[in-house]
Design an enzyme around this catalytic site. Structure first.
Site, mmCIF file in Angstrom:
data_model
loop_
_atom_site.group_PDB
_atom_site.id
_atom_site.type_symbol
_atom_site.label_atom_id
_atom_site.label_comp_id
_atom_site.label_asym_id
_atom_site.label_seq_id
_atom_site.Cartn_x
_atom_site.Cartn_y
_atom_site.Cartn_z
ATOM 1 N N HIS A 155 45.606 63.967 50.860
ATOM 2 C CA HIS A 155 45.915 64.635 49.590
ATOM 3 C C HIS A 155 47.195 64.107 48.944
ATOM 4 C CE1 HIS A 155 42.887 67.961 49.702
ATOM 5 N NE2 HIS A 155 42.792 67.496 50.936
ATOM 6 N N ASP A 364 53.606 62.414 43.524
ATOM 7 C CA ASP A 364 52.596 63.418 43.815
ATOM 8 C C ASP A 364 51.274 62.703 44.008
ATOM 9 O OD1 ASP A 364 51.668 66.008 44.176
ATOM 10 O OD2 ASP A 364 52.699 66.758 42.396
#
Ligand code: ADQ
Length: 470
Positions: A155, A364
């Site tokens: 992720h 991110d």
């Protein structure tokens, strides 16, 4: 149809007042469709060896959790996962620390996950492991005899080899990843970075044109599967919750000021300190906006057992206080800084009220908040997303977001000013372009694409036949 077995560090069946985090939001949507088994840590630690998994059922999901030994958990989670892996995977070696005992605890916990999971497996399960805490689980499952296709999804970002090399014994990690059959990452640059690690002379692997990698005697696929959101759910929640008394009171308190919203877990990768300073710069450089904008930052604390997270929490409180002290008026507070989790439905309504979504992580993997903000807007009068170029989401959302570099305080302030003063026609056009992307690649498409890729794997570790070396 095969049963889906998802494994993640935490099993996050939603409870009110808890912030689910991006992984849980994605997995819950995946389970909505087909149900299955979700295996992970119970959230409890014990002093001795943990027992077998406890199994319960929530809707169409069987939830199996195990406790972890207290010392092992400290080394596995706060230690190796969050002091070693998290900073490196986010390109921030400055936060990196390492100890052999943490490393050993990390592997021990992964082996325990494998041992406790195996008795729950059925013959044609599709096993899908999630995130950096569980890199070695695939190898641990192979070691106890599992020969089913195994999928892994990361992720968070994957850095280049030069950053990975900071980690002692990084080869073991690359070997462990090669035990999976499909390794999914968020973006193409992440996939490229991971593949390139296997091509290093010290690893001696090969990368093929179709994205497959051959290394450590196995062949596996490394590919980008950008995670999406449930666009329809965000849209519906944002509309349905606008009339909640809490939302209405909040709207009245805004007194027609333009709302800038930020929603993040309190994490140094989210760039909150820089974001606060950029907002301060907006107030400095565009004095006419003082009193006419309101910035609300929601940031529930996470990982409070990790020292770096306590430090950033203190720093942010000081920075917010500092900016408010400098600019506040008797009837205007520049920053509303809220340190807690909110339920999704309230968040989506708040997104809809906000004229600007400010999402400026310094790294991110994807960033679901950016996508949720866009999906929650009123298409007739949408707000503008100001998005960091360093979020994975910037690749898909470059069609409509105002892209900024989070380190450039003046640049972010300019982006904010541009968003605040953007004409309606341009806002609509940008929103339309982003919604199209989000609808095409929503959470269901993400899940389907990954599980299709995993389902196509036949003959684990099969030798590539018609592949060309690159
Ligand atoms: P996160 O780092 O947790 O996820 P993000 O992608 O933004 O980051 O997901 C956070 C989720 O939690 C969002 O759905 C958001 O709405 C929710 N959330 C955040 N703050 C909240 C609050 N105060 N109250 C309630 N809910 C809150 C990791 C990676 C990301 C990647 C996701 C999914 O770090 O890069 O996008 O996984 O793969």
């Amino acid at each position: 149809m095969s049963r889906l077995v998802a494994v993640s560090n935490r099993v996050a069946v939603p409870r009110s007042g808890k912030s689910p985090g991006g992984l849980a939001v994605g997995l819950l949507a995946a389970f909505q469709h087909q149900g299955g088994l979700w295996f992970g840590w119970s959230g409890k630690t014990v002093d001795d060896t943990p027992g077998v998994a406890r199994v319960s059922t929530t809707g169409n999901v069987r939830v199996a959790t195990i406790d972890l030994n207290k010392d092992d958990f400290a080394g596995y989670y706060a230690g190796f996962s969050n002091n070693s892996l998290w900073p490196l995977l986010h390109f921030m070696p400055g936060y990196f620390s390492y100890s052999r005992s943490d490393h050993d605890a990390y592997w021990r916990v992964n082996r325990l996950f494998a041992e406790r999971l195996v008795p729950l497996l059925e013959a044609d399960d599709l096993i899908w492991v999630h995130d950096y805490q569980l890199f070695p689980l695939g190898q641990a499952l192979r070691d106890v005899g599992v020969d089913r296709p195994l999928g892994f999804f990361l992720h968070v970002p994957f850095p280049g080899f030069n950053v990975l090399k900071v980690l002692p014994r990084y080869e073991e990690l690359l070997r462990a990843i090669s035990a999976y059959d499909v390794v999914g990452v968020q973006t193409e640059p992440d996939a490229k970075a991971l593949r390139e690690c296997y091509e290093q002379p010290e690893i001696g692997g090969e990368v093929f044109d179709d994205g497959r990698v051959r290394a450590f005697g196995r062949t596996f696929r490394v590919a980008a599967f950008p995670i999406g959101i449930d666009v329809e759910q965000c849209r519906t929640l944002s509309v349905e919750n606008l009339n909640r008394p809490q939302v209405q009171r909040f709207e009245v308190s805004l007194r027609n000021r333009k709302l800038i919203i930020g929603v993040d877990r309190l994490d140094y990768s989210k760039g909150l300190e820089l974001r606060f300073r950029a907002y301060e710069c907006l107030l400095e450089n565009y004095p006419h906006l003082r009193g006419h904008v309101a910035f609300m930052q929601i940031a529930p604390p996470t990982r409070s057992e990790v020292a770096a997270y306590m430090t950033i929490r203190n720093e942010l409180e000081q920075t917010a206080g500092n900016i408010n002290g400098r600019f506040a008026e008797v009837d205007w507070v520049p920053i509303r800084y809220l340190n807690r989790a909110y339920d999704r439905s309230l968040l989506m309504a708040l997104f809809r009220l906000a004229g600007v979504g400010l999402v400026t992580p310094i790294r991110d993997g994807m960033n679901l908040v950016a996508k949720e903000y866009v999906a929650s807007q009123d298409p007739r009068d949408p707000g503008v997303l100001v998005l960091s170029k360093l979020a994975g989401a910037a690749i898909e959302l470059s069609v409509g977001a105002v892209l900024v570099n989070p380190y450039d305080r003046e640049g972010v302030a300019e982006g904010l000013e541009r968003a605040i003063s953007m004409p309606l026609a341009e806002r609509r056009e940008r929103h339309r372009a982003m919604i199209q992307v989000l609808e095409r690649n929503d959470i269901h498409a993400w899940c389907r694409r990954f599980l299709d890729a995993l389902g196509r794997v036949s003959g684990v570790g099969a030798k590539p036949s018609a592949m060309h070396s690159r």
